[in-house]
Design a protein around this motif. Sequence first.
Motif, PDB file in Angstrom:
ATOM      1  N   SER A   1      19.471  79.703  -6.990  1.00 33.58           N
ATOM      2  CA  SER A   1      19.152  79.790  -5.576  1.00 33.58           C
ATOM      3  C   SER A   1      19.153  78.389  -4.983  1.00 33.58           C
ATOM      4  CB  SER A   1      17.768  80.427  -5.410  1.00 33.58           C
ATOM      5  OG  SER A   1      17.391  80.396  -4.065  1.00 33.58           O
TER       6      SER A   1
ATOM      7  N   GLU B   1      18.371  76.842  -1.321  1.00 38.87           N
ATOM      8  CA  GLU B   1      17.788  77.165  -0.018  1.00 38.87           C
ATOM      9  C   GLU B   1      17.721  78.674   0.153  1.00 38.87           C
ATOM     10  OE1 GLU B   1      19.834  74.885   2.956  1.00 38.87           O
ATOM     11  OE2 GLU B   1      19.248  72.993   2.037  1.00 38.87           O
ATOM     12  N   ASP B   2      18.436  79.261   1.122  1.00 39.54           N
ATOM     13  CA  ASP B   2      18.339  80.706   1.345  1.00 39.54           C
ATOM     14  C   ASP B   2      19.516  81.465   0.755  1.00 39.54           C
ATOM     15  OD1 ASP B   2      20.210  79.763   3.114  1.00 39.54           O
ATOM     16  OD2 ASP B   2      19.554  81.012   4.782  1.00 39.54           O
ATOM     17  N   GLU B   3      20.303  80.820  -0.119  1.00 41.18           N
ATOM     18  CA  GLU B   3      21.461  81.450  -0.731  1.00 41.18           C
ATOM     19  C   GLU B   3      21.175  81.777  -2.199  1.00 41.18           C
ATOM     20  OE1 GLU B   3      24.822  78.957   1.782  1.00 41.18           O
ATOM     21  OE2 GLU B   3      24.639  78.669  -0.373  1.00 41.18           O
ATOM     22  N   LEU B   4      21.640  82.933  -2.636  1.00 43.00           N
ATOM     23  CA  LEU B   4      21.545  83.324  -4.048  1.00 43.00           C
ATOM     24  C   LEU B   4      22.964  83.391  -4.602  1.00 43.00           C
ATOM     25  CD1 LEU B   4      19.773  84.250  -6.394  1.00 43.00           C
ATOM     26  CD2 LEU B   4      20.084  86.584  -5.577  1.00 43.00           C
TER      27      LEU B   4
END
Length: 152
Positions: A111, A113-116
């Motif tokens: 992960s 930041e806000d990305e997986l």
Amino acid sequence: ASTGNLVWSDSKGQPVMQGGQPLEWKNFLGSSFRVRITDLKLPLAGCSCFGTADLPSLLFAVETQREPFPCIKAKCIEIGCFPMEWFYKPLFDVELLRALLVQNLAVEWFSVEDELHLQISFQLPKMSSILRSVLKSLATGLVTVIFGPAAE
């Protein structure tokens, strides 16, 4: 555990107890462990006569890290026998397939930041000469039907 938390288990899959309660795993990120996956089923869509196909058991070495970003890496270290190996063994080398998967099958989730992100890597053996010759004869027959002389 009934709380939804990860717990330690013994080789038979039973929770390790401490003070009458399952011993919880508190530090998931930043640790290493092994995961054995058994009784895998692959649904066979469009073929209701079979339903599912059994897959071999797998053993993964898993490493987790917290820094520089949360990451879970799983590397395959053992693969059980494939079902019905005797059936497709003449088409390709099943032992080589297992060896390649053990050497090269890896999964990584991380992960940022806000990305997986999910990365899967594996390697498969080349098709055997028998399978190649079958595919070649099918292709030759198809070309002959399409581009051959018209039937009277």
